[in-house]
Design an enzyme around this catalytic site. Sequence first.
Site, PDB file in Angstrom:
ATOM      1  N   LYS A 287       0.825  -1.216   0.000  1.00 40.02           N
ATOM      2  CA  LYS A 287       0.000   0.000   0.000  1.00 40.02           C
ATOM      3  C   LYS A 287       0.855   1.260   0.000  1.00 40.02           C
ATOM      4  O   LYS A 287       0.537   2.232  -0.677  1.00 40.02           O
ATOM      5  CB  LYS A 287      -0.985   0.007   1.176  1.00 40.02           C
ATOM      6  CG  LYS A 287      -2.133  -0.984   0.995  1.00 40.02           C
ATOM      7  CD  LYS A 287      -3.356  -0.645   1.845  1.00 40.02           C
ATOM      8  CE  LYS A 287      -4.527  -1.535   1.464  1.00 40.02           C
ATOM      9  NZ  LYS A 287      -5.677  -1.426   2.346  1.00 40.02           N
TER      10      LYS A 287
ATOM     11  N   LYS B   5     -12.634  -4.015  -3.144  1.00 45.24           N
ATOM     12  CA  LYS B   5     -13.787  -3.110  -3.217  1.00 45.24           C
ATOM     13  C   LYS B   5     -13.374  -1.680  -3.550  1.00 45.24           C
ATOM     14  O   LYS B   5     -14.146  -0.928  -4.129  1.00 45.24           O
ATOM     15  CB  LYS B   5     -14.638  -3.173  -1.937  1.00 45.24           C
ATOM     16  CG  LYS B   5     -13.913  -2.833  -0.648  1.00 45.24           C
ATOM     17  CD  LYS B   5     -14.882  -2.893   0.533  1.00 45.24           C
ATOM     18  CE  LYS B   5     -14.395  -3.749   1.686  1.00 45.24           C
ATOM     19  NZ  LYS B   5     -13.128  -3.357   2.308  1.00 45.24           N
TER      20      LYS B   5
ATOM     21  N   LYS C   9      -6.021  -9.633  -6.924  1.00 47.36           N
ATOM     22  CA  LYS C   9      -7.202  -9.978  -6.119  1.00 47.36           C
ATOM     23  C   LYS C   9      -8.262  -8.898  -6.326  1.00 47.36           C
ATOM     24  O   LYS C   9      -7.934  -7.723  -6.531  1.00 47.36           O
ATOM     25  CB  LYS C   9      -6.790 -10.144  -4.657  1.00 47.36           C
ATOM     26  CG  LYS C   9      -7.258  -9.064  -3.727  1.00 47.36           C
ATOM     27  CD  LYS C   9      -6.975  -9.300  -2.273  1.00 47.36           C
ATOM     28  CE  LYS C   9      -7.298  -7.987  -1.551  1.00 47.36           C
ATOM     29  NZ  LYS C   9      -8.054  -8.088  -0.355  1.00 47.36           N
TER      30      LYS C   9
END
Length: 336
Positions: A114, A200, A197
Site C-alpha cells: 500500500k 472493493k 485480487k
Amino acid sequence: MTKARLFSGMQPSADSLQIGNYIGALMQWRDMQSEFDAFFSVVDLHAITVAQDPAELRAKTRRTAAQYIAAGIEPEKSTLFVQSQVPAHAELAWILSSITGFGEAGRMTQFKDKSQRYGADQTTVALFTYPVLMAADILLYQTKAVPVGDDQKQHVELTRNLAERFNSRFGETFTVPDPVIPGETARIYDLQDPSSKMSKSAESQAGVLYLLDDVAVTAKKVMRAVTDSEGVVRYDRAEKPGVSNLMSIYGALTGSALSAVEDEFAGRGYGDFKKAVRDAIVAEFEPVRARTLELLDDPAELDRLLAVNAARAAEVAEETLSAVYERIGLLRAPRA
Ligand code: AQP
C-alpha cells in the site's frame, strides 16, 4: 459449554462490498456464527488509514453493517458493531504498539504494497500501525478463531506474537488466536485482471462485482470477464486465470466442487458458462441487495441496533483492557 470466541471485520472503504468479501469472508462468518461466540466489526478506524471523506465514511459504515446483516449475520446471535464505538480498540492499540518492534511492523507486506501504491507523502503512520490495531481488535475479545483471507495471515501471525510476548512479559492475559483461512478457491480475482485480487476500493470498477450493483451491471461485468482462447471450462490458475476465477465463483455459490463444474460444462462454450455464472451471482445477490436497501431505509433503527451491539462488545473489551492496564503498571483511578 461456553463457545469459543471468533472475531473478524471489514473496512467500510466502499459503498458496496464485493464478491471476494462475500465468498472469502461473509459466507464463512455466516456458517461459523452458530458454533462460535462471534464478534463481527465494521472497522472504521482502519478505514481512516487512507484519505477519506467524513460524510462518505459515515454512509459506508452503515452500508457495510447493513450488508453484513443482509448476508445473514444475525445481530441477536452475533455481536455486530462499529469499531470506533468501542474506545478500547484504540486504547489497546497504543499499548500494543509499545511492545511492537519497528522492524517487525516494517515487514508487513500489506504496508509495503500500500505504501508503494500511495507514495511516501500519502502514506500515514496509521497505515504503518494498522496491523497493531488489528491485533488489538482480536485480542480484546480473547479470540480463538480469526476467519480471514490468506492476505491477512501475516497480520494474525503478528497478533499471535504480540499476545505471546505480552503474556510472557506481564503474565497470562491474552488468548493466542488462530487464523482460519479458507482454501485458495475462496480467493477471488478481478474479472478484468485475474492476476490481481478483487478489491472493493479498486481504481477501476469494471472487474469488480459489487453486492449492491444493479442486475444489468453485474450481468455485463460477468459477460465481459477476461477468459482465454482455449474454449474449455477447466481449472488451471496459472494458464487460465480468468476461467478458473469464474469457476471458483460458480463453485462457491452453487456449493459444487471444481471437478463437478468442469463436468457440468464439458463440451459447452464460454458463452453458456458465463450465463450460468451470471445467473448464480444474480440469484445470490438479489435478496442481499434488496434486504440491504430495506435496512438502509431506516437508519435510526440500524444505528440503534449497532449501539446495542457496541455496548455488548464494550463489556467484554473493557474487561480485557482493564486487566492489561493493571498488568503493565498504569496507576488506576480508585472506583467511585
Ligand atoms: N478478493 C478477495 N477474495 C477473497 N477474500 C477477500 N477478502 C477481500 N478481498 C477478497 C476478504 O474480505 C475481508 C475484507 O477485509 P477488508 O475490508 O479489511 O479489506 P481487504 O482485505 O483489503 O478487502 P478489499 O475488498 O480489497 O478492500 P480494500 O479495497 O478496502 O482494500 C477480509 O477477510 C479479506 O481477506
